[in-house]
Design an enzyme around this catalytic site. Structure first.
Site, PDB file in Angstrom:
ATOM      1  N   HIS A 277      -0.996  -2.668  -4.425  1.00  0.00           N
ATOM      2  CA  HIS A 277      -0.463  -3.563  -5.464  1.00  0.00           C
ATOM      3  C   HIS A 277      -0.552  -2.960  -6.867  1.00  0.00           C
ATOM      4  CE1 HIS A 277       0.130  -6.423  -2.387  1.00  0.00           C
ATOM      5  NE2 HIS A 277      -1.028  -7.047  -2.439  1.00  0.00           N
TER       6      HIS A 277
ATOM      7  N   ASP B 234      -1.899  -9.494   8.640  1.00  0.00           N
ATOM      8  CA  ASP B 234      -1.718  -8.858   7.336  1.00  0.00           C
ATOM      9  C   ASP B 234      -0.741  -7.715   7.564  1.00  0.00           C
ATOM     10  OD1 ASP B 234      -1.874  -8.030   4.747  1.00  0.00           O
ATOM     11  OD2 ASP B 234      -3.991  -7.445   4.785  1.00  0.00           O
TER      12      ASP B 234
ATOM     13  N   ARG C 155       0.800  -1.225   0.000  1.00  0.00           N
ATOM     14  CA  ARG C 155       0.000   0.000   0.000  1.00  0.00           C
ATOM     15  C   ARG C 155       0.832   1.274   0.000  1.00  0.00           C
ATOM     16  NH1 ARG C 155      -2.273  -4.017   2.951  1.00  0.00           N
ATOM     17  NH2 ARG C 155      -4.499  -4.431   2.596  1.00  0.00           N
TER      18      ARG C 155
ATOM     19  N   HIS D  47       2.955 -13.056  -5.053  1.00  0.00           N
ATOM     20  CA  HIS D  47       1.771 -13.116  -4.203  1.00  0.00           C
ATOM     21  C   HIS D  47       1.129 -14.507  -4.215  1.00  0.00           C
ATOM     22  CE1 HIS D  47      -1.678 -11.588  -1.992  1.00  0.00           C
ATOM     23  NE2 HIS D  47      -1.179 -10.361  -2.021  1.00  0.00           N
TER      24      HIS D  47
ATOM     25  N   GLU E  95       5.197 -12.454   1.283  1.00  0.00           N
ATOM     26  CA  GLU E  95       5.557 -11.468   0.276  1.00  0.00           C
ATOM     27  C   GLU E  95       6.794 -10.688   0.718  1.00  0.00           C
ATOM     28  OE1 GLU E  95       1.838  -9.177  -0.608  1.00  0.00           O
ATOM     29  OE2 GLU E  95       1.019 -10.612   0.836  1.00  0.00           O
TER      30      GLU E  95
END
Length: 379
Positions: free
Chosen positions: A134, A278, A109, A205, A343
């Site tokens: 992304h 996350d 982000r 991803h 990631e």
């Protein structure tokens, strides 16, 4: 003489025309290459397969330079497909997803979709709580890469991103090289050049489900993250600018534990904000690709994936927004937490955090990022 790696559908046709009888047109993972042959924006799309001498198989499409399947042996020697995805190109095109994709120009982000570069404010597309995620709604995961097979175990995917693509500055040429090694690792190398000062932050991803059964959650998998610190987020999943210790919090995976051991502890604000995990962890590896960054192990299959990288951070995402509305390969419904993403990256919103590692790429420089997913078995 090295054999050229061809799109599987073409290879099958060549074998038929020569009178040979292929054992099957399907891949080891059960994919039909014909289901991936199409054109997107007049550019050809196909499925490519990498195989090593140990029998491991990785299938990749040049639509988004996506890993579609990974077949690797479990503790009993049975081959398991350990990533989520679709079994046809139509779903990749029509169902919004990041499954297996090479993300760019900027993974993760950017706050409010804005950043400043040499005094100029650049506004990017906003597609996630007002932020740019992304690369925006038309990021590289939805673009066709030019595929260049090198040999049976290596393929290059090239993307030319013109100046102004999603309002990013600079004509950028990015190359993603996938190599399946003989010790069952997928070695991913990213390179990029630009003719104008810009930013770049690429990653893969893939959603891993190491049990080989995507109908089961990954919450019992054992997770290790070699990080003493992480970057907390607010309720819009945006990094606050802080770097906080993981000690005495549910973010601490320095001692391996089950992914789900504390994942539902929403009394802890960060898990509430992230709807689970996350987050970006600040790796202790200091860019040393020989040091283990992260490891996940399925107790069911015995399969582990070890992650090595030269990147400073890793975003671990536990599939919190998979909600059962998407059916993947073999018609399996992807429910919440049916996959875990690992990631490797620079930290989210780095363009707006001057004291964090820079993501600026200048003309004459080459962006280099590397991620190794190594698969092992614990019996």
């Amino acid at each position: 003489m090295k054999k050229l790696l061809l799109p599987l559908g073409i290879a099958a046709l060549m074998m038929s025309s020569c009178g040979s009888k292929p054992a099957s047109e399907l891949t080891l993972s059960g994919l039909n290459p014909k289901d991936f042959q199409t054109e997107v924006n007049t550019q050809p799309v196909s499925l490519y397969t990498l195989k090593n001498k140990a029998g491991m198989e990785v299938c990749i499409t040049n639509f988004g330079a996506r890993i579609v399947s990974i077949m690797t042996p479990d503790k009993d020697g049975a081959m398991k497909d350990v990533v989520l995805g679709f079994d046809n190109i139509k779903d990749y095109i029509n169902v919004p997803s990041d499954f297996g994709a090479a993300i760019g120009r900027y993974a993760n982000r950017i706050k409010d979709g804005k950043f400043e570069l040499d005094g100029e404010i650049i506004q990017l597309p906003q597609n996630n709580f007002g932020h740019s995620l992304h690369g925006g709604p038309e990021g590289w995961q939805y673009q066709v890469f030019k595929a260049k097979p090198i040999n049976e175990t290596t393929i290059q995917m090239t993307r030319f991103s013109p100046d102004g693509d999603a309002n990013y500055p600079g004509n950028v040429t990015a190359v993603v090289t996938y190599t399946l090694t003989e010790d069952n690792a997928i070695d991913i190398k990213y390179e990029a050049t630009t003719d104008k000062k810009t930013i770049i932050n690429m990653t893969n991803h893939s959603y891993f489900n190491l049990s080989g059964d995507a109908s089961t959650p990954i919450t019992d998998d054992i997770l290790y993250i070699n990080a003493d610190n992480f970057t907390p987020v607010d309720s819009t999943f945006m990094t606050t600018g802080e770097i906080l210790p993981v000690a005495d919090t549910p973010m601490n995976f320095m001692t391996p534990k089950a992914v789900g051991a504390e994942i539902n502890n929403y009394d802890y604000e960060q898990l509430k904000n992230g709807n689970g995990y996350d987050h970006n962890w600040v790796l202790n590896t200091n860019g040393d690709i020989t040091k283990l960054a992260t490891k996940v192990t399925s107790k069911v299959s015995g399969i582990s994936v070890e992650v090595y990288t030269n990147e400073p951070g890793i975003q671990v995402y536990t599939g919190n927004f998979l909600d059962g509305t998407v059916k993947g390969k073999k018609g399996i419904v992807y429910n919440m937490r049916s996959g875990i993403c690992l990631e490797v990256q620079h930290y989210p919103d780095s363009p707006n955090k001057a004291d964090w590692p820079s993501v600026v790429l200048e003309p004459g420089q080459t962006y280099n990022s590397r991620c190794i997913y190594k698969f092992t078995v614990e019996k």
